[in-house]
Design a protein around this motif. Structure first.
Motif, PDB file in Angstrom:
ATOM      1  N   ALA A  39       0.481  -0.914  -0.201  1.00 21.43           N
ATOM      2  CA  ALA A  39       0.476   0.144   0.017  1.00 21.43           C
ATOM      3  C   ALA A  39       1.004   1.951   0.008  1.00 21.43           C
ATOM      4  O   ALA A  39       0.480   2.738  -0.079  1.00 21.43           O
ATOM      5  CB  ALA A  39      -1.075  -0.681   1.756  1.00 21.43           C
ATOM      6  N   LEU A  40       2.644   0.989   0.450  1.00 25.07           N
ATOM      7  CA  LEU A  40       2.938   2.295   0.626  1.00 25.07           C
ATOM      8  C   LEU A  40       3.543   2.920  -1.028  1.00 25.07           C
ATOM      9  O   LEU A  40       3.388   3.823  -1.119  1.00 25.07           O
ATOM     10  CB  LEU A  40       3.991   2.361   1.549  1.00 25.07           C
ATOM     11  CG  LEU A  40       4.959   3.170   2.129  1.00 25.07           C
ATOM     12  CD1 LEU A  40       4.419   4.246   2.460  1.00 25.07           C
ATOM     13  CD2 LEU A  40       6.276   2.710   2.712  1.00 25.07           C
ATOM     14  N   LEU A  41       3.768   2.003  -1.688  1.00 24.66           N
ATOM     15  CA  LEU A  41       4.092   2.412  -2.394  1.00 24.66           C
ATOM     16  C   LEU A  41       3.050   1.977  -4.049  1.00 24.66           C
ATOM     17  O   LEU A  41       3.431   3.314  -4.729  1.00 24.66           O
ATOM     18  CB  LEU A  41       4.634   0.277  -3.714  1.00 24.66           C
ATOM     19  CG  LEU A  41       5.833  -0.208  -2.731  1.00 24.66           C
ATOM     20  CD1 LEU A  41       6.011  -0.820  -4.007  1.00 24.66           C
ATOM     21  CD2 LEU A  41       7.345   0.764  -2.847  1.00 24.66           C
ATOM     22  N   VAL A  42       1.847   1.655  -3.607  1.00 24.10           N
ATOM     23  CA  VAL A  42       0.894   2.707  -4.039  1.00 24.10           C
ATOM     24  C   VAL A  42       0.718   4.017  -4.225  1.00 24.10           C
ATOM     25  O   VAL A  42       0.437   4.895  -4.887  1.00 24.10           O
ATOM     26  CB  VAL A  42      -0.708   1.501  -3.429  1.00 24.10           C
ATOM     27  CG1 VAL A  42      -1.274   2.740  -4.407  1.00 24.10           C
ATOM     28  CG2 VAL A  42      -0.589   0.406  -4.026  1.00 24.10           C
ATOM     29  N   GLN A  43       0.709   4.180  -2.770  1.00 25.84           N
ATOM     30  CA  GLN A  43       0.855   6.003  -2.266  1.00 25.84           C
ATOM     31  C   GLN A  43       1.654   6.793  -2.674  1.00 25.84           C
ATOM     32  O   GLN A  43       1.907   7.795  -3.618  1.00 25.84           O
ATOM     33  CB  GLN A  43       0.455   6.284  -0.391  1.00 25.84           C
ATOM     34  CG  GLN A  43      -0.377   5.760   0.007  1.00 25.84           C
ATOM     35  CD  GLN A  43      -0.247   5.811   1.385  1.00 25.84           C
ATOM     36  OE1 GLN A  43       0.623   5.084   1.927  1.00 25.84           O
ATOM     37  NE2 GLN A  43      -1.665   6.344   2.419  1.00 25.84           N
ATOM     38  N   GLN A 335       7.054  16.225   0.834  1.00 26.18           N
ATOM     39  CA  GLN A 335       5.813  15.758   0.214  1.00 26.18           C
ATOM     40  C   GLN A 335       5.843  15.031  -0.048  1.00 26.18           C
ATOM     41  O   GLN A 335       5.154  13.254   0.203  1.00 26.18           O
ATOM     42  CB  GLN A 335       5.555  16.332  -1.420  1.00 26.18           C
ATOM     43  CG  GLN A 335       5.074  18.039  -0.966  1.00 26.18           C
ATOM     44  CD  GLN A 335       4.341  18.849  -1.663  1.00 26.18           C
ATOM     45  OE1 GLN A 335       4.410  18.229  -3.300  1.00 26.18           O
ATOM     46  NE2 GLN A 335       4.163  20.065  -2.383  1.00 26.18           N
ATOM     47  N   PHE A 336       6.659  14.310   0.292  1.00 24.04           N
ATOM     48  CA  PHE A 336       7.461  12.441  -0.137  1.00 24.04           C
ATOM     49  C   PHE A 336       7.244  11.775   0.838  1.00 24.04           C
ATOM     50  O   PHE A 336       6.891  10.634   0.507  1.00 24.04           O
ATOM     51  CB  PHE A 336       8.435  12.717  -0.569  1.00 24.04           C
ATOM     52  CG  PHE A 336       9.439  10.666  -0.950  1.00 24.04           C
ATOM     53  CD1 PHE A 336       9.089   9.867  -2.192  1.00 24.04           C
ATOM     54  CD2 PHE A 336      10.238  10.883  -0.337  1.00 24.04           C
ATOM     55  CE1 PHE A 336       9.447   9.057  -2.189  1.00 24.04           C
ATOM     56  CE2 PHE A 336      10.695   9.859  -0.120  1.00 24.04           C
ATOM     57  CZ  PHE A 336      10.216   8.670  -1.350  1.00 24.04           C
ATOM     58  N   LEU A 337       8.028  12.813   1.938  1.00 24.17           N
ATOM     59  CA  LEU A 337       7.796  12.118   3.257  1.00 24.17           C
ATOM     60  C   LEU A 337       6.458  11.185   3.427  1.00 24.17           C
ATOM     61  O   LEU A 337       6.242  11.163   4.743  1.00 24.17           O
ATOM     62  CB  LEU A 337       9.201  12.567   3.783  1.00 24.17           C
ATOM     63  CG  LEU A 337      10.348  12.296   3.339  1.00 24.17           C
ATOM     64  CD1 LEU A 337      11.238  13.464   4.731  1.00 24.17           C
ATOM     65  CD2 LEU A 337      10.920  10.930   3.762  1.00 24.17           C
ATOM     66  N   SER A 338       5.736  12.626   3.401  1.00 22.22           N
ATOM     67  CA  SER A 338       4.376  12.049   4.005  1.00 22.22           C
ATOM     68  C   SER A 338       3.443  11.084   4.544  1.00 22.22           C
ATOM     69  O   SER A 338       3.591  10.842   5.238  1.00 22.22           O
ATOM     70  CB  SER A 338       3.681  12.972   2.810  1.00 22.22           C
ATOM     71  OG  SER A 338       2.571  13.045   2.369  1.00 22.22           O
ATOM     72  N   PRO A 339       3.586  10.098   3.125  1.00 23.61           N
ATOM     73  CA  PRO A 339       3.311   8.777   3.626  1.00 23.61           C
ATOM     74  C   PRO A 339       4.066   8.557   5.073  1.00 23.61           C
ATOM     75  O   PRO A 339       3.573   7.206   5.382  1.00 23.61           O
ATOM     76  CB  PRO A 339       2.813   8.246   2.314  1.00 23.61           C
ATOM     77  CG  PRO A 339       3.809   8.814   1.548  1.00 23.61           C
ATOM     78  CD  PRO A 339       4.399   9.866   1.578  1.00 23.61           C
ATOM     79  N   LEU A 340       5.910   8.532   5.191  1.00 26.75           N
ATOM     80  CA  LEU A 340       6.322   7.723   6.875  1.00 26.75           C
ATOM     81  C   LEU A 340       5.881   8.359   7.318  1.00 26.75           C
ATOM     82  O   LEU A 340       6.012   8.197   8.357  1.00 26.75           O
ATOM     83  CB  LEU A 340       7.624   7.591   5.735  1.00 26.75           C
ATOM     84  CG  LEU A 340       8.583   7.343   4.109  1.00 26.75           C
ATOM     85  CD1 LEU A 340       9.764   7.230   4.116  1.00 26.75           C
ATOM     86  CD2 LEU A 340       8.384   5.465   4.496  1.00 26.75           C
ATOM     87  N   PHE A 341       5.461   9.645   7.191  1.00 20.15           N
ATOM     88  CA  PHE A 341       5.107  10.820   8.003  1.00 20.15           C
ATOM     89  C   PHE A 341       3.896  10.101   9.350  1.00 20.15           C
ATOM     90  O   PHE A 341       3.946   9.625  10.474  1.00 20.15           O
ATOM     91  CB  PHE A 341       4.923  12.138   7.758  1.00 20.15           C
ATOM     92  CG  PHE A 341       4.354  13.130   8.572  1.00 20.15           C
ATOM     93  CD1 PHE A 341       5.522  13.252   9.899  1.00 20.15           C
ATOM     94  CD2 PHE A 341       3.224  13.317   8.998  1.00 20.15           C
ATOM     95  CE1 PHE A 341       4.666  13.948  10.959  1.00 20.15           C
ATOM     96  CE2 PHE A 341       2.496  13.953  10.274  1.00 20.15           C
ATOM     97  CZ  PHE A 341       3.191  14.654  11.173  1.00 20.15           C
TER      98      PHE A 341
END
Length: 388
Positions: A39-43, A335-341
């Motif tokens: 799911a993280l890769l999809v985001q 912006q790139f780090l937002s899913p990791l955040f």
């Protein structure tokens, strides 16, 4: 600058945050089409472009000293069209990410170039007005296309990427109407002499953080609505469009409100954004989500141009291009780090609920709004003492 040239220059605004966000309605359909993909890769289909913006972002200053800025924009737009439309023809998820990376490289050329041209060619209230207008164009353009994008996503994820063909119109506008701005000469002479003030780095960091907060909407909204049984696939497009309508309104209002409210505007924006996250964290209907994302977009629509305005105020003119590139690097990296955040907050809370994440963000923004005023007052008093 002629009106036609201004229109061509301002049209570049839709390629920045809009360029990465246009894929947002495709997140859920892609998760269905590629069921074995994390799911993280999809985001990352939405945010990986922000990571790949960084290499060309730092090249833009050097390229601007060698080539006409018009030619840089033309090259960037060609890459943008290829990188934007390319995923529609791919059957491999890895190749989709490759084209999204190419899209990011193109934005790294376009964004600092047109922002630097605005900073160099406009002063005072006119510069503030241009920054506000470009943010508003980004918002209303994104609202229109994402509304269609949500509907198009119901037909299939490939069609979402075909909407990037709109950039052909921008390509024609630049070729037909934008003057050939000569290569930058002043920065070569000033290199090593004009230093960036320390306060600028605080502005750049703040720009990155509030952009990250806004990016949480397009990167999480599709899965959030699905997991909570709110709306349909098409809802993602028009709800994200509501956020961008907020950006549009905020961008139009920022110049007048900054004159009226002065230092109160930033904490007010933070409070509005906090309210938006609080509302979406407790939402159970489409319309409550719509109001929440509008509030978040409204705050971002004022905070984003304020970052450029403050940068132009505190940074020497000869270092503006470098400063804008650095600030945009902070924005796109965050912006790139937002899913990791989001994943980090979920681990801290021991939950996989996005609602809890939104509530924590609302609390953090509310605290930031409260502490901003005394910090601003201390800085103002320090500036007064240094002058005296």
């Amino acid at each position: 600058m002629k009106l036609s040239a201004r229109i061509a220059l301002l049209s570049m605004a839709v390629t920045t945050t809009f360029g990465t966000m246009m894929a947002a309605p495709a997140v859920k359909p892609l998760a269905v089409a590629f069921p074995g993909t994390n799911a993280l890769l999809v985001q990352w289909v939405v945010t990986i472009s922000s990571l790949f913006i960084l290499p060309t972002l730092f090249m833009a200053g050097n390229l601007g000293r060698r080539f006409s800025r018009k030619n840089i924009l033309i090259a960037g737009l060609l890459m943008y069209i290829i990188g934007g439309v390319g995923p529609a023809f791919m059957n491999s998820f890895e190749m989709i990410l490759v084209f999204r990376a190419l899209l990011g490289l193109s934005i790294g050329l376009i964004s600092p170039t047109f922002n630097a041209l605005i900073a160099e060619n406009f002063q005072g209230k006119e510069r503030s007005r241009m920054n506000g207008i470009q943010t508003s164009i980004n918002g209303i353009g994104g609202a229109i296309f994402l509304s269609f994008g949500g509907i198009i996503a119901s037909f299939g994820w490939r069609d979402v990427f075909l909407t990037y063909l709109y950039a052909v119109v921008l390509f024609i506008l630049v070729i037909a109407f934008l003057p050939k701005f000569p290569p930058i000469q002043t920065e070569v002479l000033a290199k090593g002499k004009a230093k960036l003030p320390k306060f600028f780095f605080a502005v750049a960091a703040a720009a990155g953080l509030h952009s990250m907060m806004f990016t949480l909407i397009p990167t999480n909204l599709s899965l959030y609505l699905s997991n909570n049984g709110i709306g349909t696939v098409a809802s993602v497009g028009y709800l994200t469009a509501f956020a961008l309508v907020g950006v549009f309104v905020g961008g139009l209002a920022v110049t007048r409100l900054s004159i009226m409210l002065k230092k109160l505007l930033v904490p007010l924006d933070l409070a509005v954004m906090a309210g938006g996250f609080l509302l979406i964290g407790s939402a159970h209907t489409v319309w409550s989500v719509a109001l929440a994302v509008f509030m978040i977009g409204l705050a971002e629509g004022m905070l984003f141009p304020l970052s450029f305005i403050k940068t132009a105020e505190v940074v020497p003119k000869l270092s503006l291009t470098s400063a804008i590139s650095l600030m945009l690097a902070c924005v796109y990296a965050c912006q790139f780090l937002s899913p990791l955040f989001v994943k980090g907050i979920e681990l801290l809370l021991h939950t996989d609920s996005t609602r809890g994440v939104f509530m924590v963000i609302a609390a953090a923004l509310a605290v930031s709004a409260v502490v901003y005023l005394p910090i601003a007052r201390i800085r103002k008093n320090g500036a007064v003492q240094s002058i005296s």
